[in-house]
Write a protein that holds these residues in place. Structure first.
Motif, short mmCIF file in Angstrom:
data_model
loop_
_atom_site.label_atom_id
_atom_site.label_comp_id
_atom_site.label_asym_id
_atom_site.label_seq_id
_atom_site.Cartn_x
_atom_site.Cartn_y
_atom_site.Cartn_z
N GLY A 153 0.71 -1.03 -0.04
CA GLY A 153 0.06 0.01 0.02
C GLY A 153 0.72 1.46 -0.09
N ILE A 154 1.99 1.12 0.67
CA ILE A 154 2.81 2.39 0.79
C ILE A 154 3.60 2.77 -0.55
CG2 ILE A 154 4.89 3.20 1.62
CD1 ILE A 154 4.32 1.58 4.34
N VAL A 155 3.88 1.45 -1.33
CA VAL A 155 4.40 1.65 -2.75
C VAL A 155 3.54 2.09 -3.56
CG1 VAL A 155 5.42 0.45 -4.63
CG2 VAL A 155 6.06 -0.42 -2.33
N VAL A 156 2.26 1.56 -3.48
CA VAL A 156 1.20 2.29 -4.40
C VAL A 156 0.81 3.58 -3.99
CG1 VAL A 156 -1.39 2.08 -5.17
CG2 VAL A 156 -0.03 -0.01 -4.72
N SER A 157 0.75 3.88 -2.68
CA SER A 157 0.45 5.35 -2.67
C SER A 157 1.71 6.34 -3.08
CB SER A 157 0.07 5.44 -0.96
OG SER A 157 0.18 6.82 -0.41
N GLU A 158 3.02 5.90 -2.60
CA GLU A 158 4.08 6.77 -2.80
C GLU A 158 4.51 6.91 -4.45
OE1 GLU A 158 5.52 9.11 -0.56
OE2 GLU A 158 3.73 8.68 0.16
N TYR A 159 4.68 5.48 -4.93
CA TYR A 159 5.58 5.62 -6.18
C TYR A 159 4.64 5.74 -7.40
CZ TYR A 159 8.25 3.50 -9.74
OH TYR A 159 9.05 3.30 -11.00
N LEU A 160 3.48 5.09 -7.47
CA LEU A 160 2.65 4.94 -8.75
C LEU A 160 2.04 6.32 -9.29
CD1 LEU A 160 0.82 1.45 -8.55
CD2 LEU A 160 2.93 2.02 -9.66
N PRO A 161 1.56 7.10 -8.15
CA PRO A 161 1.09 8.38 -8.72
C PRO A 161 1.83 9.44 -9.29
CG PRO A 161 0.19 8.13 -6.46
CD PRO A 161 1.39 6.87 -6.65
N GLN A 162 3.24 9.37 -8.84
CA GLN A 162 4.50 10.14 -9.20
C GLN A 162 5.18 9.59 -10.67
OE1 GLN A 162 7.05 12.09 -6.47
NE2 GLN A 162 6.04 10.89 -4.85
N ARG A 163 5.05 8.17 -10.91
CA ARG A 163 5.27 7.42 -12.18
C ARG A 163 4.23 8.02 -13.15
NH1 ARG A 163 5.74 0.96 -13.16
NH2 ARG A 163 6.35 1.33 -15.31
N ALA A 164 2.73 7.73 -13.03
CA ALA A 164 1.83 8.22 -13.75
C ALA A 164 2.04 9.70 -14.20
CB ALA A 164 0.46 7.93 -13.02
N ALA A 165 2.28 10.63 -13.22
CA ALA A 165 2.48 11.79 -13.49
C ALA A 165 3.82 12.28 -14.35
CB ALA A 165 2.76 12.57 -12.17
N LYS A 166 4.72 11.42 -14.38
CA LYS A 166 5.70 11.53 -15.36
C LYS A 166 5.82 11.40 -16.66
CE LYS A 166 9.85 11.62 -11.89
NZ LYS A 166 11.07 11.13 -11.62
#
Length: 325
Positions: free
Chosen positions: A288-301
């Motif tokens: 859940g931490i990985v989903v919350s922290e990493y995926l949004p910024q990856r999608a934004a990039k």
């Protein structure tokens, strides 16, 4: 956390990533240190001694740059952050009197998931689909932890207080970001350390028995020194040196390993056992931490990259022979 140091650097990038891992390991071991200390030294007193000492040490080191910067605005904002630091760490230390170091490490990490929803409640941006997915996964993880005792759903008092600690830590992160513009963050950090320390000492005097300082063993004093010097000053300095050079997404993932180190050190030094439900719960919370922290910024990039490529593609089409008059 507040960013203390901004520097241009000739060090390779992997060095700063190593700084983040070291900081996470220091905080992970800090959970074990508190767990082994709370029986001899009550929670509020731990917070009081730890942050008073950290504030004095960091204040002395940074004194030359503070003399012309202390004003009412810094004092007000630093005091608010200090109250939140005190509430977070007091509840975390109190929770460790009735839960394991492993549970504490992972439950505290839930602040990464809480922050987007709390920010929305405080008139911030609406949580994304990643935030919602992370919340669902983490709640499932907490459920596995609660069933680990084998007697049905049961969150102990210590687990609930640790969750409260994660909530206060979320408030602290949000208000740190809010107060950062126009402020000297090193000065705010020192002020909040001192305020948290004074509140801890006051709460200890009001609600907890006075520790017998003369009877404390060398191990307890060593633990307190570790919390003040390493888990407060050194770890924070390493974190802030690193986040000035490492992108937020990987930095968040490196810092999230604090919970993994907490479990590892709890198994090594406290003799705690990892059952299958606990392991599953920890894995879900970390996911859940990985989903919350990493995926949004990856999608934004990815979206930003596509937006940059679109005008180039349009220009290429316009310059093609088929489109020439």
């Amino acid at each position: 956390m507040a960013r203390i140091v901004k520097t241009s650097s000739s060090l390779p990038l992997w060095t700063y990533k190593a700084f983040l891992l070291v900081a996470a390991a220091i905080w992970g071991l800090g959970t074990v240190v508190i767990k082994s200390t709370v029986d001899a030294f009550p929670p509020a007193w731990i917070v009081g001694v730890r942050f008073t000492a950290a504030g004095v040490i960091l204040g002395i080191i940074m004194l030359p740059r503070f003399r012309k910067k202390v004003d009412a605005d810094h004092l007000r904002k630093g005091a608010i952050l200090g109250v939140l630091v005190f509430l977070s760490y007091w509840s975390n230390s109190t929770g460790l009197t009735d839960t394991t170091g492993s549970n504490s490490s992972f439950l505290t990490s839930l602040y990464c998931v809480i922050i987007p929803f709390l920010g929305w409640a405080l008139h911030g941006p609406r949580p994304t689909r990643f935030n919602i997915a992370a919340a669902v996964v983490c709640v499932a993880g907490v459920g596995c932890v609660s069933f680990a005792s084998g007697v049905g759903f049961s969150l102990r008092f210590g687990d609930l207080v640790t969750l409260l600690s994660a909530l206060f830590l979320s408030f602290h992160v949000i208000y740190t970001a809010k107060f950062a513009p126009g402020c000297d963050m090193t000065l705010l950090t020192v002020i909040q350390f001192v305020v948290a320390g004074v509140l801890g000492l006051a709460a200890g005097l009001a609600f907890e028995p006075m520790p017998d300082f003369a009877a404390l063993g060398a191990d307890t004093w060593t633990s307190l020194a570790y919390l003040a010097v390493f888990a407060s000053c050194v770890a924070l300095l390493l974190q802030n040196l690193a986040v000035a050079h490492v992108d937020p997404a990987p930095a968040s993932l490196f810092l999230a390993t604090e919970s993994v180190f907490g479990v590892l050190f709890s198994v090594l030094f406290l003799g705690e056992l990892l059952t299958a439900p606990l392991f599953a719960g920890f894995a879900l919370i970390f996911a859940g931490i990985v989903v919350s922290e990493y995926l949004p910024q990856r999608a934004a990039k990815k979206a930003a990259g596509e937006a940059e490529d679109a005008p180039e593609a349009e220009q290429s089409d316009a310059d093609s022979p088929a489109n020439r008059p």
